[in-house]
Scaffold this motif. Sequence first.
Motif, mmCIF file in Angstrom:
data_model
loop_
_atom_site.group_PDB
_atom_site.id
_atom_site.type_symbol
_atom_site.label_atom_id
_atom_site.label_comp_id
_atom_site.label_asym_id
_atom_site.label_seq_id
_atom_site.Cartn_x
_atom_site.Cartn_y
_atom_site.Cartn_z
ATOM 1 N N ALA A 1 0.828 -1.210 0.000
ATOM 2 C CA ALA A 1 0.000 0.000 0.000
ATOM 3 C C ALA A 1 0.860 1.257 0.000
ATOM 4 O O ALA A 1 1.813 1.361 0.775
ATOM 5 N N TYR A 2 0.511 2.191 -0.856
ATOM 6 C CA TYR A 2 1.121 3.520 -0.979
ATOM 7 C C TYR A 2 2.541 3.504 -1.551
ATOM 8 O O TYR A 2 3.050 4.549 -1.951
ATOM 9 N N SER A 3 3.204 2.357 -1.583
ATOM 10 C CA SER A 3 4.620 2.326 -1.925
ATOM 11 C C SER A 3 4.896 2.687 -3.382
ATOM 12 O O SER A 3 5.989 3.152 -3.716
ATOM 13 N N GLU A 4 3.895 2.494 -4.237
ATOM 14 C CA GLU A 4 4.117 2.810 -5.654
ATOM 15 C C GLU A 4 4.365 4.298 -5.880
ATOM 16 O O GLU A 4 4.929 4.696 -6.907
ATOM 17 N N ALA A 5 3.981 5.143 -4.933
ATOM 18 C CA ALA A 5 4.151 6.590 -5.082
ATOM 19 C C ALA A 5 5.543 7.061 -4.670
ATOM 20 O O ALA A 5 5.909 8.203 -4.957
ATOM 21 N N TRP A 6 6.297 6.213 -4.001
ATOM 22 C CA TRP A 6 7.543 6.681 -3.420
ATOM 23 C C TRP A 6 8.764 6.250 -4.226
ATOM 24 O O TRP A 6 8.823 6.452 -5.422
ATOM 25 N N TRP A 7 9.718 5.635 -3.611
ATOM 26 C CA TRP A 7 11.017 5.431 -4.215
ATOM 27 C C TRP A 7 11.177 4.011 -4.743
ATOM 28 O O TRP A 7 10.318 3.165 -4.513
ATOM 29 N N PRO A 8 12.276 3.702 -5.437
ATOM 30 C CA PRO A 8 12.487 2.330 -5.900
ATOM 31 C C PRO A 8 12.517 1.353 -4.721
ATOM 32 O O PRO A 8 12.821 1.749 -3.591
ATOM 33 N N PRO A 9 12.199 0.074 -4.956
ATOM 34 C CA PRO A 9 12.181 -0.912 -3.876
ATOM 35 C C PRO A 9 13.455 -0.875 -3.039
ATOM 36 O O PRO A 9 14.561 -0.761 -3.567
ATOM 37 N N GLY A 10 13.270 -0.948 -1.718
ATOM 38 C CA GLY A 10 14.402 -0.914 -0.802
ATOM 39 C C GLY A 10 14.760 0.471 -0.315
ATOM 40 O O GLY A 10 15.517 0.619 0.644
ATOM 41 N N HIS A 11 14.228 1.511 -0.963
ATOM 42 C CA HIS A 11 14.461 2.887 -0.537
ATOM 43 C C HIS A 11 13.347 3.244 0.454
ATOM 44 O O HIS A 11 12.203 3.467 0.064
ATOM 45 N N THR A 12 13.692 3.297 1.719
ATOM 46 C CA THR A 12 12.688 3.329 2.768
ATOM 47 C C THR A 12 12.043 4.696 2.947
ATOM 48 O O THR A 12 12.555 5.715 2.492
ATOM 49 N N ILE A 13 10.893 4.685 3.639
ATOM 50 C CA ILE A 13 10.174 5.900 3.988
ATOM 51 C C ILE A 13 10.178 6.044 5.509
ATOM 52 O O ILE A 13 10.662 5.172 6.223
ATOM 53 N N GLY A 14 9.627 7.177 6.032
ATOM 54 C CA GLY A 14 9.729 7.458 7.457
ATOM 55 C C GLY A 14 8.413 7.853 8.104
ATOM 56 O O GLY A 14 7.333 7.774 7.505
ATOM 57 N N TYR A 15 8.524 8.317 9.358
ATOM 58 C CA TYR A 15 7.380 8.699 10.176
ATOM 59 C C TYR A 15 6.452 9.655 9.459
ATOM 60 O O TYR A 15 5.228 9.505 9.479
ATOM 61 N N GLU A 16 7.028 10.672 8.795
ATOM 62 C CA GLU A 16 6.210 11.699 8.170
ATOM 63 C C GLU A 16 5.320 11.142 7.069
ATOM 64 O O GLU A 16 4.257 11.698 6.768
ATOM 65 N N HIS A 17 5.714 10.011 6.488
ATOM 66 C CA HIS A 17 4.920 9.443 5.398
ATOM 67 C C HIS A 17 3.599 8.864 5.883
ATOM 68 O O HIS A 17 2.634 8.786 5.123
ATOM 69 N N THR A 18 3.539 8.453 7.157
ATOM 70 C CA THR A 18 2.260 7.965 7.673
ATOM 71 C C THR A 18 1.209 9.071 7.660
ATOM 72 O O THR A 18 0.024 8.807 7.436
ATOM 73 N N PHE A 19 1.629 10.312 7.879
ATOM 74 C CA PHE A 19 0.702 11.439 7.836
ATOM 75 C C PHE A 19 0.295 11.762 6.394
ATOM 76 O O PHE A 19 -0.859 12.112 6.131
ATOM 77 N N ILE A 20 1.235 11.636 5.470
ATOM 78 C CA ILE A 20 0.889 11.857 4.062
ATOM 79 C C ILE A 20 -0.146 10.831 3.614
ATOM 80 O O ILE A 20 -1.153 11.180 2.975
ATOM 81 N N HIS A 21 0.071 9.569 3.957
ATOM 82 C CA HIS A 21 -0.890 8.522 3.583
ATOM 83 C C HIS A 21 -2.248 8.764 4.250
ATOM 84 O O HIS A 21 -3.299 8.514 3.643
ATOM 85 N N GLU A 22 -2.222 9.240 5.487
ATOM 86 C CA GLU A 22 -3.447 9.589 6.201
ATOM 87 C C GLU A 22 -4.216 10.657 5.431
ATOM 88 O O GLU A 22 -5.442 10.585 5.255
ATOM 89 N N MET A 23 -3.500 11.665 4.938
ATOM 90 C CA MET A 23 -4.144 12.744 4.195
ATOM 91 C C MET A 23 -4.583 12.296 2.802
ATOM 92 O O MET A 23 -5.536 12.840 2.241
ATOM 93 N N VAL A 24 -3.912 11.293 2.248
ATOM 94 C CA VAL A 24 -4.387 10.707 0.986
ATOM 95 C C VAL A 24 -5.787 10.138 1.185
ATOM 96 O O VAL A 24 -6.704 10.377 0.383
ATOM 97 N N GLU A 25 -5.967 9.381 2.264
ATOM 98 C CA GLU A 25 -7.292 8.820 2.571
ATOM 99 C C GLU A 25 -8.311 9.925 2.769
ATOM 100 O O GLU A 25 -9.438 9.849 2.252
#
Length: 388
Positions: free
Chosen positions: A321-345
Motif C-alpha cells: 500500500a502507498y509504496s508505488e508513489a515513493w522510491w524504488p524498492p528498498g528505498h525506505t520511507i519514514g514517520y512523516e509518510h504515515t501522515f501523508i498517507h493519512e491525508m491521501v485517505e
Amino acid sequence: MSPKRISVGMVGYKFMGKAHSHAYRDLPMFFPAVARPEMKVICGRDERGVAQAADQLGWDEYVTDWRQLVERDDIDLIDINAPSDAHKEIALAAARAGKHIFCEKPLALTLADSREMLEAVEAAGVKHMVGFNYRFAPAVQLAKKLVSEGRLGRIYHFRAWFLQDWILDPEFPLVWRLQKEIAGSGSHGDLGAHLIDLAHFLIGDMSEVIGMSDTFIKQRPLPTAMTGLSAKGSKDAPLGDVTVDDATLFLSRFDCGALGSFEATRFAAGHRCTNSFEINGSLGSVKFDFERMNELQVYFTSDADDVQGFRRVLATDPAHAYSEAWWPPGHTIGYEHTFIHEMVELMQALEEGRQPVPNFQDGVKCQQVLEAVEKSIEERRWVAVSEL
C-alpha cells in the motif's frame, strides 16, 4: 479534469501542526490524482509563534482566534491538532459551520464528549476523520491484508506495547501532557490509544478488559517553555502535581475470541518510540516495530520444515500500500509518510463524497476502551466494554 481543491484551516502549529503541514505540502507532489489541499490559514494563540509557523510551514495566512477561522466562507476543512482539551469545542463549532473536520487523537477528554462530537458531525452531515496515523504505514497495511485474507488463520493472540522514555528524568518539567485537565490521561490515552486503534483495525472489537496503572513521579517542576515532546525549566521552579498515569497495562478479550495484552509507558529506558505489535494465528504470525517501520516479520506454518521461521518482508515494493508513489524498492520511507498517507485517505474521501476511515466513530470506540480500562483499574475487576 484537474483534482478538486480543498481549502484547509488548521488549529495548532507545533509538533502535530508541523507533521500535518508537511503532509499537505508533499501530498500533491507524490499523489497528484487525489484532491489537492490548499494551506489557507493556520491558527494559534501566540501571535508571534503562529506568524513564524505560517512563514516556516507555508501557510497563506494566520489568525489567533479559532472562532474566526471556523466561520470563514473560504475554508472547507478544519484540522484540529491543538491540545486535547480544545478538541471538543472547536469540532462542535466547525460542525455547526458546515466544515469537514480532521481531529487528532484522542478525540476528546471523555467518552461523553467524544460521543457528543460524533453526534454533531453526523447531524451536520460533514465528513470527519481522526488522526490514527500508524494505520497508514505500509507494513501495518500488509498485516491487515494478511489477517483479512485469512492467511494467518484463526487469530489467537494480539499483543502490543508502546514504550518511550522521554520523561524518565524526574526533573523533566510538568508539560501539558502530564496534566489530566488538558490531556485527559497520560501514557494510556496518548500511547495506548494508538495500540487500541491498531487492535480494532487489525483484529476487531474488544468485549472486556482489565488493567493496572501507576504514576511513578508524583510532582515535577513547572515549565518555562514547551514544544511538542520537549520542554525547558529551571532548578528553582516550583513543583506541580502529575495528574495522569506514567504507565498503564491491560488485558482484553476480543469479540472474535482472541486474547489481547497492551502496555503503554513513558518509563522504558532506551525506548524512544517502540510502538510494536504481534499477532499469532493458527496458520502464522506477524510482528511489527515502528522503529523499523518499513519491515514486517512474517511466519507461515505451511513453510517447509527446513525453512521454518520468521522472514523479514520489506514493505517498499509496489505490491504494498502507498509504496508505488515513493522510491524504488528498498528505498525506505519514514514517520512523516504515515501522515501523508493519512491525508491521501482524507482527500480521496472528500473527493468521492464518502466518510474517511478512521473517523469519529473509531475515535469514540477507542475512547470507550480507554475508559473501560480506567474503570477496571478503579474498581479492580474485569469490565465489559458495553458497560460504557
